[in-house]
Motif scaffolding. Structure first.
Motif, PDB file in Angstrom:
ATOM      1  N   GLU A  40       0.854  -1.190   0.000  1.00  0.00           N
ATOM      2  CA  GLU A  40       0.000   0.000   0.000  1.00  0.00           C
ATOM      3  C   GLU A  40       0.884   1.232   0.000  1.00  0.00           C
ATOM      4  O   GLU A  40       1.931   1.251   0.657  1.00  0.00           O
ATOM      5  N   ALA A  41       0.487   2.260  -0.722  1.00  0.00           N
ATOM      6  CA  ALA A  41       1.238   3.513  -0.764  1.00  0.00           C
ATOM      7  C   ALA A  41       0.259   4.677  -0.769  1.00  0.00           C
ATOM      8  O   ALA A  41      -0.780   4.621  -1.429  1.00  0.00           O
ATOM      9  N   ARG A  42       0.595   5.700  -0.007  1.00  0.00           N
ATOM     10  CA  ARG A  42      -0.261   6.890   0.081  1.00  0.00           C
ATOM     11  C   ARG A  42       0.615   8.128   0.041  1.00  0.00           C
ATOM     12  O   ARG A  42       1.549   8.250   0.824  1.00  0.00           O
ATOM     13  N   GLU A  43       0.329   9.039  -0.877  1.00  0.00           N
ATOM     14  CA  GLU A  43       1.085  10.286  -0.968  1.00  0.00           C
ATOM     15  C   GLU A  43       0.547  11.281   0.049  1.00  0.00           C
ATOM     16  O   GLU A  43      -0.660  11.389   0.256  1.00  0.00           O
ATOM     17  N   ILE A  44       1.475  12.004   0.685  1.00  0.00           N
ATOM     18  CA  ILE A  44       1.134  13.007   1.691  1.00  0.00           C
ATOM     19  C   ILE A  44       1.865  14.282   1.302  1.00  0.00           C
ATOM     20  O   ILE A  44       3.074  14.269   1.095  1.00  0.00           O
ATOM     21  N   PHE A  45       1.137  15.383   1.219  1.00  0.00           N
ATOM     22  CA  PHE A  45       1.740  16.660   0.842  1.00  0.00           C
ATOM     23  C   PHE A  45       2.236  17.421   2.062  1.00  0.00           C
ATOM     24  O   PHE A  45       1.660  17.329   3.138  1.00  0.00           O
ATOM     25  N   ASP A  49       0.989  21.969  -0.182  1.00  0.00           N
ATOM     26  CA  ASP A  49       1.848  22.194  -1.341  1.00  0.00           C
ATOM     27  C   ASP A  49       1.979  20.889  -2.129  1.00  0.00           C
ATOM     28  O   ASP A  49       2.620  19.941  -1.681  1.00  0.00           O
ATOM     29  N   GLN A  50       1.382  20.853  -3.312  1.00  0.00           N
ATOM     30  CA  GLN A  50       1.386  19.625  -4.106  1.00  0.00           C
ATOM     31  C   GLN A  50       2.710  19.361  -4.806  1.00  0.00           C
ATOM     32  O   GLN A  50       2.879  18.329  -5.442  1.00  0.00           O
ATOM     33  N   HIS A  51       3.675  20.262  -4.692  1.00  0.00           N
ATOM     34  CA  HIS A  51       4.978  20.053  -5.295  1.00  0.00           C
ATOM     35  C   HIS A  51       5.951  19.370  -4.349  1.00  0.00           C
ATOM     36  O   HIS A  51       7.015  18.922  -4.757  1.00  0.00           O
ATOM     37  N   LYS A  52       5.607  19.314  -3.066  1.00  0.00           N
ATOM     38  CA  LYS A  52       6.447  18.665  -2.061  1.00  0.00           C
ATOM     39  C   LYS A  52       5.622  17.574  -1.402  1.00  0.00           C
ATOM     40  O   LYS A  52       4.544  17.838  -0.884  1.00  0.00           O
ATOM     41  N   LYS A  53       6.139  16.362  -1.438  1.00  0.00           N
ATOM     42  CA  LYS A  53       5.338  15.277  -0.874  1.00  0.00           C
ATOM     43  C   LYS A  53       6.196  14.149  -0.315  1.00  0.00           C
ATOM     44  O   LYS A  53       7.357  13.983  -0.677  1.00  0.00           O
ATOM     45  N   ALA A  85       6.933  22.526   6.858  1.00  0.00           N
ATOM     46  CA  ALA A  85       8.398  22.568   6.834  1.00  0.00           C
ATOM     47  C   ALA A  85       8.871  23.255   5.570  1.00  0.00           C
ATOM     48  O   ALA A  85       8.239  23.184   4.525  1.00  0.00           O
ATOM     49  N   GLU A  86      10.020  23.899   5.699  1.00  0.00           N
ATOM     50  CA  GLU A  86      10.587  24.604   4.550  1.00  0.00           C
ATOM     51  C   GLU A  86      11.300  23.659   3.598  1.00  0.00           C
ATOM     52  O   GLU A  86      11.396  23.922   2.413  1.00  0.00           O
ATOM     53  N   ASP A  87      11.835  22.543   4.125  1.00  0.00           N
ATOM     54  CA  ASP A  87      12.542  21.606   3.266  1.00  0.00           C
ATOM     55  C   ASP A  87      12.416  20.192   3.831  1.00  0.00           C
ATOM     56  O   ASP A  87      11.849  19.966   4.894  1.00  0.00           O
ATOM     57  N   GLU A  88      12.959  19.256   3.083  1.00  0.00           N
ATOM     58  CA  GLU A  88      12.866  17.841   3.455  1.00  0.00           C
ATOM     59  C   GLU A  88      13.528  17.548   4.801  1.00  0.00           C
ATOM     60  O   GLU A  88      12.994  16.811   5.623  1.00  0.00           O
ATOM     61  N   CYS A 123       6.079   0.598   8.748  1.00  0.00           N
ATOM     62  CA  CYS A 123       5.746   1.370   7.555  1.00  0.00           C
ATOM     63  C   CYS A 123       6.928   2.265   7.241  1.00  0.00           C
ATOM     64  O   CYS A 123       7.824   2.427   8.065  1.00  0.00           O
ATOM     65  N   ALA A 124       6.939   2.822   6.055  1.00  0.00           N
ATOM     66  CA  ALA A 124       8.045   3.682   5.638  1.00  0.00           C
ATOM     67  C   ALA A 124       7.503   5.007   5.145  1.00  0.00           C
ATOM     68  O   ALA A 124       6.474   5.046   4.454  1.00  0.00           O
ATOM     69  N   ILE A 125       8.190   6.060   5.514  1.00  0.00           N
ATOM     70  CA  ILE A 125       7.885   7.386   4.996  1.00  0.00           C
ATOM     71  C   ILE A 125       9.048   7.762   4.085  1.00  0.00           C
ATOM     72  O   ILE A 125      10.167   7.888   4.525  1.00  0.00           O
ATOM     73  N   ILE A 126       8.754   7.894   2.804  1.00  0.00           N
ATOM     74  CA  ILE A 126       9.792   8.154   1.816  1.00  0.00           C
ATOM     75  C   ILE A 126       9.600   9.560   1.252  1.00  0.00           C
ATOM     76  O   ILE A 126       8.513   9.921   0.863  1.00  0.00           O
TER      77      ILE A 126
END
Length: 126
Positions: A40-45, A49-53, A85-88, A123-126
């Motif tokens: 299973e995979a789920r994108e989280i913004f 901001d849809q450019h950073k996820k 957050a401003e960055d990764e 689980c993993a957060i990538i």
């Protein structure tokens, strides 16, 4: 990366490490688990901001969907919306310092470690 022959305890079988010579990414995991319908995979913004996820990945059946929703997904989305957050690196720092309600948080750099963790109910957060 290098190959290292290992012998498992109580076994005569050898295996090569690393088994997966690829960078950690959601696409790489989807490739590794391509024959597994439980991935299973789920994108989280970040905030909205849809450019950073991030991508949250887990194996259904090894971990409860309620645990994922309540202990990881909900707090993660709430903290990223309220304190974007401003960055990764800043986002990872928030996660490691308690944004996710889990007693164990690990940073992984090798795909083999990540695959093992997923198979053991993390689980993993990538």
């Amino acid at each position: 990366m290098y190959y290292n022959k290992q012998i498992l305890p109580d076994s005569v079988h050898q295996f090569l490490l690393p088994e997966y010579k690829m960078l950690i990414s959601s696409n790489s995991l989807k490739s590794i688990f391509s024959n597994c319908t439980d991935l299973e995979a789920r994108e989280i913004f970040y905030g909205l901001d849809q450019h950073k996820k991030f991508t949250l990945v887990w194996l259904d059946g090894t971990v409860s969907s309620q645990d994922i929703s309540g202990s990881v997904l909900r707090p993660l989305t709430e903290i990223l919306r309220s304190l974007p957050a401003e960055d990764e690196q800043q986002s990872l720092s928030l996660i490691k310092s308690g944004a996710v309600y889990r007693c164990s948080v690990r940073h992984r750099e090798l795909m083999d470690e990540l695959v093992s963790d997923l198979c053991h109910g993390f689980c993993a957060i990538i």
